[in-house]
Design a protein around this motif. Structure first.
Motif, PDB file in Angstrom:
ATOM      1  N   ASN A  34     108.250  20.541  41.028  1.00 39.82           N
ATOM      2  CA  ASN A  34     107.230  21.421  41.598  1.00 39.82           C
ATOM      3  C   ASN A  34     105.881  21.049  40.984  1.00 39.82           C
ATOM      4  OD1 ASN A  34     105.927  23.731  42.807  1.00 39.82           O
ATOM      5  ND2 ASN A  34     106.176  24.811  40.866  1.00 39.82           N
ATOM      6  N   ILE A  35     104.950  20.622  41.807  1.00 40.44           N
ATOM      7  CA  ILE A  35     103.603  20.293  41.337  1.00 40.44           C
ATOM      8  C   ILE A  35     102.647  21.370  41.829  1.00 40.44           C
ATOM      9  CG2 ILE A  35     101.737  18.614  41.311  1.00 40.44           C
ATOM     10  CD1 ILE A  35     103.714  16.416  41.759  1.00 40.44           C
ATOM     11  N   GLU A  36     101.945  22.000  40.888  1.00 42.16           N
ATOM     12  CA  GLU A  36     100.986  23.048  41.206  1.00 42.16           C
ATOM     13  C   GLU A  36      99.566  22.511  41.099  1.00 42.16           C
ATOM     14  OE1 GLU A  36     103.428  26.871  39.317  1.00 42.16           O
ATOM     15  OE2 GLU A  36     101.673  26.059  38.262  1.00 42.16           O
ATOM     16  N   GLY A  37      98.652  23.108  41.872  1.00 47.30           N
ATOM     17  CA  GLY A  37      97.260  22.748  41.705  1.00 47.30           C
ATOM     18  C   GLY A  37      96.410  23.106  42.910  1.00 47.30           C
ATOM     19  N   ASN A  38      95.113  22.928  42.706  1.00 45.15           N
ATOM     20  CA  ASN A  38      94.135  23.159  43.764  1.00 45.15           C
ATOM     21  C   ASN A  38      94.105  21.920  44.660  1.00 45.15           C
ATOM     22  OD1 ASN A  38      91.819  23.680  45.329  1.00 45.15           O
ATOM     23  ND2 ASN A  38      90.853  24.811  43.655  1.00 45.15           N
ATOM     24  N   PRO A  39      94.331  22.079  45.954  1.00 39.48           N
ATOM     25  CA  PRO A  39      94.475  20.909  46.836  1.00 39.48           C
ATOM     26  C   PRO A  39      93.161  20.198  47.159  1.00 39.48           C
ATOM     27  CG  PRO A  39      94.651  22.914  48.125  1.00 39.48           C
ATOM     28  CD  PRO A  39      94.575  23.344  46.683  1.00 39.48           C
ATOM     29  N   GLN A  40      92.517  19.683  46.111  1.00 33.55           N
ATOM     30  CA  GLN A  40      91.394  18.784  46.316  1.00 33.55           C
ATOM     31  C   GLN A  40      91.951  17.395  46.653  1.00 33.55           C
ATOM     32  OE1 GLN A  40      88.298  20.108  46.258  1.00 33.55           O
ATOM     33  NE2 GLN A  40      89.281  22.074  45.809  1.00 33.55           N
ATOM     34  N   HIS A  41      91.057  16.472  46.991  1.00 30.39           N
ATOM     35  CA  HIS A  41      91.510  15.178  47.516  1.00 30.39           C
ATOM     36  C   HIS A  41      92.433  14.444  46.551  1.00 30.39           C
ATOM     37  CE1 HIS A  41      89.211  15.387  51.160  1.00 30.39           C
ATOM     38  NE2 HIS A  41      88.070  15.559  50.510  1.00 30.39           N
ATOM     39  N   ASN A  42      92.055  14.365  45.261  1.00 32.00           N
ATOM     40  CA  ASN A  42      92.881  13.633  44.304  1.00 32.00           C
ATOM     41  C   ASN A  42      94.256  14.273  44.159  1.00 32.00           C
ATOM     42  OD1 ASN A  42      90.817  11.846  43.875  1.00 32.00           O
ATOM     43  ND2 ASN A  42      90.192  12.693  41.908  1.00 32.00           N
ATOM     44  N   PHE A  43      94.295  15.606  44.188  1.00 31.17           N
ATOM     45  CA  PHE A  43      95.563  16.308  44.059  1.00 31.17           C
ATOM     46  C   PHE A  43      96.446  16.053  45.285  1.00 31.17           C
ATOM     47  CE2 PHE A  43      98.292  19.997  44.769  1.00 31.17           C
ATOM     48  CZ  PHE A  43      98.919  20.113  43.541  1.00 31.17           C
ATOM     49  N   ILE A  44      95.863  16.125  46.449  1.00 34.49           N
ATOM     50  CA  ILE A  44      96.622  15.863  47.678  1.00 34.49           C
ATOM     51  C   ILE A  44      97.205  14.455  47.644  1.00 34.49           C
ATOM     52  CG2 ILE A  44      96.442  15.558  50.175  1.00 34.49           C
ATOM     53  CD1 ILE A  44      94.343  17.811  50.161  1.00 34.49           C
ATOM     54  N   ASP A  45      96.394  13.488  47.250  1.00 29.76           N
ATOM     55  CA  ASP A  45      96.874  12.110  47.173  1.00 29.76           C
ATOM     56  C   ASP A  45      98.030  11.986  46.186  1.00 29.76           C
ATOM     57  OD1 ASP A  45      94.960  11.371  49.004  1.00 29.76           O
ATOM     58  OD2 ASP A  45      93.553  10.575  47.507  1.00 29.76           O
ATOM     59  N   LEU A  46      97.925  12.682  45.044  1.00 31.69           N
ATOM     60  CA  LEU A  46      98.984  12.632  44.036  1.00 31.69           C
ATOM     61  C   LEU A  46     100.292  13.197  44.580  1.00 31.69           C
ATOM     62  CD1 LEU A  46      99.656  12.083  40.979  1.00 31.69           C
ATOM     63  CD2 LEU A  46      99.222  14.535  40.638  1.00 31.69           C
ATOM     64  N   VAL A  47     100.211  14.331  45.252  1.00 35.73           N
ATOM     65  CA  VAL A  47     101.408  14.959  45.800  1.00 35.73           C
ATOM     66  C   VAL A  47     102.058  14.059  46.851  1.00 35.73           C
ATOM     67  CG1 VAL A  47     102.271  16.919  47.153  1.00 35.73           C
ATOM     68  CG2 VAL A  47     100.663  17.308  45.281  1.00 35.73           C
ATOM     69  N   LEU A  48     101.248  13.483  47.712  1.00 33.67           N
ATOM     70  CA  LEU A  48     101.805  12.615  48.757  1.00 33.67           C
ATOM     71  C   LEU A  48     102.412  11.346  48.169  1.00 33.67           C
ATOM     72  CD1 LEU A  48      99.103  12.973  51.565  1.00 33.67           C
ATOM     73  CD2 LEU A  48     101.287  14.181  51.312  1.00 33.67           C
ATOM     74  N   GLU A  49     101.895  10.914  47.023  1.00 37.01           N
ATOM     75  CA  GLU A  49     102.473   9.744  46.350  1.00 37.01           C
ATOM     76  C   GLU A  49     103.790  10.092  45.678  1.00 37.01           C
ATOM     77  OE1 GLU A  49     101.507   6.770  42.564  1.00 37.01           O
ATOM     78  OE2 GLU A  49      99.911   8.063  43.352  1.00 37.01           O
ATOM     79  N   CYS A  50     103.845  11.247  45.008  1.00 33.68           N
ATOM     80  CA  CYS A  50     105.025  11.611  44.216  1.00 33.68           C
ATOM     81  C   CYS A  50     106.121  12.272  45.042  1.00 33.68           C
ATOM     82  CB  CYS A  50     104.618  12.546  43.076  1.00 33.68           C
ATOM     83  SG  CYS A  50     103.575  11.767  41.833  1.00 33.68           S
ATOM     84  N   LYS A  51     105.748  12.879  46.161  1.00 41.87           N
ATOM     85  CA  LYS A  51     106.713  13.553  47.032  1.00 41.87           C
ATOM     86  C   LYS A  51     107.631  14.520  46.253  1.00 41.87           C
ATOM     87  CE  LYS A  51     105.625  11.457  50.976  1.00 41.87           C
ATOM     88  NZ  LYS A  51     106.483  10.385  51.532  1.00 41.87           N
ATOM     89  N   PRO A  52     107.064  15.525  45.594  1.00 41.29           N
ATOM     90  CA  PRO A  52     107.909  16.508  44.918  1.00 41.29           C
ATOM     91  C   PRO A  52     108.666  17.339  45.945  1.00 41.29           C
ATOM     92  CG  PRO A  52     105.661  17.299  45.006  1.00 41.29           C
ATOM     93  CD  PRO A  52     105.640  15.893  45.545  1.00 41.29           C
ATOM     94  N   GLU A  53     109.677  18.040  45.485  1.00 40.31           N
ATOM     95  CA  GLU A  53     110.395  18.936  46.391  1.00 40.31           C
ATOM     96  C   GLU A  53     109.507  20.088  46.829  1.00 40.31           C
ATOM     97  OE1 GLU A  53     113.088  16.248  45.014  1.00 40.31           O
ATOM     98  OE2 GLU A  53     111.902  17.527  43.675  1.00 40.31           O
ATOM     99  N   GLN A  54     108.571  20.498  45.960  1.00 41.72           N
ATOM    100  CA  GLN A  54     107.697  21.632  46.286  1.00 41.72           C
ATOM    101  C   GLN A  54     106.295  21.398  45.738  1.00 41.72           C
ATOM    102  OE1 GLN A  54     108.822  26.068  46.163  1.00 41.72           O
ATOM    103  NE2 GLN A  54     107.986  25.731  44.131  1.00 41.72           N
ATOM    104  N   VAL A  55     105.301  21.807  46.496  1.00 40.47           N
ATOM    105  CA  VAL A  55     103.930  21.869  46.008  1.00 40.47           C
ATOM    106  C   VAL A  55     103.481  23.326  46.080  1.00 40.47           C
ATOM    107  CG1 VAL A  55     102.965  21.299  48.298  1.00 40.47           C
ATOM    108  CG2 VAL A  55     101.568  21.010  46.254  1.00 40.47           C
ATOM    109  N   THR A  56     102.890  23.798  44.986  1.00 43.90           N
ATOM    110  CA  THR A  56     102.383  25.169  44.930  1.00 43.90           C
ATOM    111  C   THR A  56     100.868  25.117  44.881  1.00 43.90           C
ATOM    112  OG1 THR A  56     104.358  25.935  43.764  1.00 43.90           O
ATOM    113  CG2 THR A  56     102.408  27.342  43.659  1.00 43.90           C
ATOM    114  N   LEU A  57     100.235  25.713  45.872  1.00 43.35           N
ATOM    115  CA  LEU A  57      98.777  25.653  45.992  1.00 43.35           C
ATOM    116  C   LEU A  57      98.157  26.797  45.216  1.00 43.35           C
ATOM    117  CD1 LEU A  57      98.564  24.837  49.808  1.00 43.35           C
ATOM    118  CD2 LEU A  57      98.896  23.292  47.869  1.00 43.35           C
TER     119      LEU A  57
END
Length: 237
Positions: free
Chosen positions: A68-91
């Motif tokens: 589960n990756i949490e964070g504010n969905p700014q551009h760098n964060f979005i890119d990180l999540v799409l790269e890592c493909k966690p089971e869950q993202v918490t905005l």
């Protein structure tokens, strides 16, 4: 059983204090899962003062439960999540420089923004959760964004419970009931601890997952990490 996801940000804070690799974040993640936790949570912030973006990449092959990756969905964060493909993202609507999360999303005001971000994550197979205050209008707003789950922001409950005010659970019960009616999954986190977790879990219908970091790591200083994870699991049955 409500699942336990352990937030390991504080392990990274301790590591960063000396600039080396002690404690070893990846080994802690392995051990926490071995001790029985159902997932690992991280919350990278732009200044990388605890979890670094590279940590997320390094953890991906290590986390075999739920990432589960949490964070504010700014551009760098979005890119990180799409790269890592966690089971869950918490905005989480963190302000720049915030010490810790201190408010949930205004899901009405930011509806269109959240719709776009959530759609992108869901296109990539990542389950989404929105950090929200226990307000019925925010739960309804979350439903309109297309999110899979909400994470109830539990600081106010934890504070009032510590003062002996058990009625502080009431807006959380009402929010959970509405979320259940709307078909939203329910997570929770922030200042939950061994002292209050069982009361919270027993009163929240349909609670799927809690994310606990600061309290759990602090308690582990006295009681030991494996022991504390087991104590939480017992209370979450």
């Amino acid at each position: 059983m409500t699942k336990l996801s352990v937030n390991i940000n504080k392990i990274a804070t301790l590591r960063n204090a000396r600039g080396g690799n002690v404690p070893n974040l990846l080994q802690v993640a392995r051990d926490v899962q071995r001790f029985g936790a159902h997932g690992i949570t991280i919350h990278p912030r732009p200044d990388e003062r605890h979890i670094r973006y590279q940590d997320a990449r390094d953890l991906r092959p290590v986390v075999y439960t739920e990432f589960n990756i949490e964070g504010n969905p700014q551009h760098n964060f979005i890119d990180l999540v799409l790269e890592c493909k966690p089971e869950q993202v918490t905005l989480v609507p963190d302000a720049i420089g915030a010490i810790t999360s201190n408010a949930g999303w205004d899901t009405v005001t930011h509806k269109n923004y959240l719709i776009d971000v959530i759609a992108e994550f869901k296109r990539n197979g990542v389950r989404t959760s929105i950090f929200v205050d226990p307000r019925l209008d925010m739960i309804e707003g979350a439903k309109a964004t297309g999110t899979d789950r909400v994470e109830l922001y539990t600081e106010s409950f934890a504070h009032e419970y510590g003062l002996g005010n058990h009625k502080a659970i009431e807006p959380y019960i009402q929010s959970a009931q509405l979320a259940n009616e709307l078909g939203l999954g329910i997570n929770a986190g922030h200042d939950l601890s061994l002292d209050n977790i069982k009361f919270f879990k027993d009163n929240i219908p349909g609670l799927l997952e809690v994310s606990i970091g600061h309290a759990l790591i602090s308690e582990a200083l006295y009681l030991g990490l494996e022991n504390v994870v087991q104590m939480y699991l017992q209370k979450l049955k």
